[in-house]
Design a protein around this motif. Structure first.
Motif: not given
Length: 443
Positions: A159-169
């Motif tokens: 999900a994080r990758v799909r919405v371009s949220a910061p890495g290591n969140l």
């Protein structure tokens, strides 16, 4: 990121927090919504992994995954309404041209430590609210369910990758308790949220003085049953609350105090209701009582039953242990000082005690250092109101079992059961700090 270097974890979390804490509520909500979509894709793999690793009956495991989705939905809803409240400064003479709000800001990187008994939903109760308010999270899951934890983390990463949220969140940490403590002490970690044993929780209180520490440390749930209630109906509610999932729940019905006028009807009804719950293979959808987390725990509890009997207790129900599978046990006449009365029993063991009056039952129920959940059953409204005031617990259930829980509602304990409340809206308070913002006219 999955990492073992604890200094690296803390630094990664701090950098991720810097990139995330200024994200709008819209952006934060979109991340959680995306996670909900990806979580739905791994429902069955999560449930199967949970059953294989922890022994939780598959029907209960599937139910837990469904609850985790409900917790995530409640977190999404809370993001929309949490964090800002108007303060009426303009009602004060001389401040009528001022604008004031009370706002909550994320604390910083959070260390979330979760147990084996609800490895998905209890994790979601920490991870989603923390991420939803703008914190980064390092998650140390239980060592007993590594596949389950990784599947849940991978659904977030997708999900994080799909919405371009910061890495290591959200970083997945290892299970080494020594390095976990070092990480908890790290000044870059702003808050630690721990669900687990009282012993570990008290240790964390000592070594983390001055740091935000949120604790849920279990309980020894008491139930008071008044005369006049329907014995079979109440017994039918309390049986699964006492032994489902091998009784490995911090809010399980452990101590049941029954009015002596109902005793002869209630006891056989309760024993019969417990015996009727299917026991055995956790992969069988019919099973309600599966194995404990390991054979060592089951053997230890088996020995505790022997000790209680030697001290004068009477067994109303007991089976023969087979490895980690401990059949439900019901006792009466257990001395008040026995650990089966005074400590948390994380097993399918229940203690029944007759009381002369409802008030006596309330007094015995409240005579504990714990305070997570307590229940009272009565047809007398005066007695129910009395229970509200005398049962000192974070949750008081009236005409309901202590395990009854809506995941969007507050859940927490007092006294030795911990501090603060979970439930998304309330967990968000624990991961934030308040700030009064007052703005006067431009000069």
């Amino acid at each position: 990121m999955v990492a073992e270097g604890w200094t690296e974890l803390a630094e990664n979390a701090l950098q991720a927090f810097g990139a995330w804490n200024g994200a709008s509520r819209l952006v934060r909500r979109r991340l959680l919504e995306a996670w909900l979509e990806d979580l739905a894709q791994v429902r069955e793999p999560l449930a199967l992994a949970m059953t294989r690793e922890t022994g939780k009956p598959i029907t209960l495991a599937r139910g837990e995954v469904g609850r985790a989705e409900a917790t995530l939905r409640a977190s999404i809803d809370a993001v929309a309404s949490f964090g800002e409240e108007s303060v009426p400064y303009d009602l004060m003479a001389g401040a009528d041209d001022c604008r004031a709000t009370f706002r909550r800001f994320p604390l910083g990187p959070v260390l979330a430590i979760t147990p084996f008994n609800f490895p998905v939903n209890l994790a979601m109760h920490k991870l989603a609210p923390a991420l939803g308010v703008g914190c980064s999270v390092i998650w140390k899951p239980c060592p007993q369910a590594p596949t389950t934890s990784r599947l849940l983390w991978e659904s977030f990463e997708a999900a994080r990758v799909r919405v371009s949220a910061p890495g290591n969140l959200l970083q997945l940490a290892g299970s080494d308790p020594v390095r976990a403590e070092a990480l908890a002490r790290d000044p870059r970690i702003a808050a630690v949220s721990f669900t687990g044993s009282e012993r570990v929780g008290r240790h964390l209180e000592q070594v983390l003085a001055g740091k935000r520490l949120l604790l849920e440390l279990g309980g020894n749930g008491a139930v008071v049953v008044d005369e006049g209630v329907a014995a079979e109906a109440v017994a039918g509610q309390l049986a699964p609350a006492a032994v489902a999932g091998a009784g490995q729940s911090c809010s399980k019905a452990q101590r049941i105090y029954v009015h002596q006028r109902l005793w002869e009807a209630f006891v056989p009804a309760f024993v019969s209701a417990v015996k009727a719950l299917p026991l055995g293979d956790p992969m069988d959808p019919a099973t309600v009582v599966g194995p404990m987390i390991d054979e060592v725990s089951a053997s230890r509890m088996d020995a505790s039953l022997d000790r209680a009997v030697s001290a004068g207790a009477t067994l109303l129900l007991r089976g023969v242990r087979q490895g980690a599978l401990l059949p439900p046990a019901i006792l009466t006449g257990v001395p008040e000082e026995d650990p089966l009365q005074g400590e948390e029993v994380f097993a399918p063991v229940t203690v029944l005690t007759p009381v002369a009056t409802f008030e006596e039952g309330l007094g015995k129920a409240a005579a504990t250092r714990f305070g997570l959940r307590a229940s009272a059953y009565s047809r007398d409204q005066r007695h129910l109101r009395l229970a509200e005031s005398r049962l000192r617990a974070g949750g008081v259930l009236l005409n309901l079992p202590p395990t009854f829980r809506l995941d969007a509602s507050p859940f927490g304990g007092v006294q030795a059961s911990g501090n603060g409340f979970e439930g998304p809206r309330w967990a968000m308070e624990g991961f934030t700090e308040g700030r009064l913002i007052v703005e006067g006219p431009a000069l």
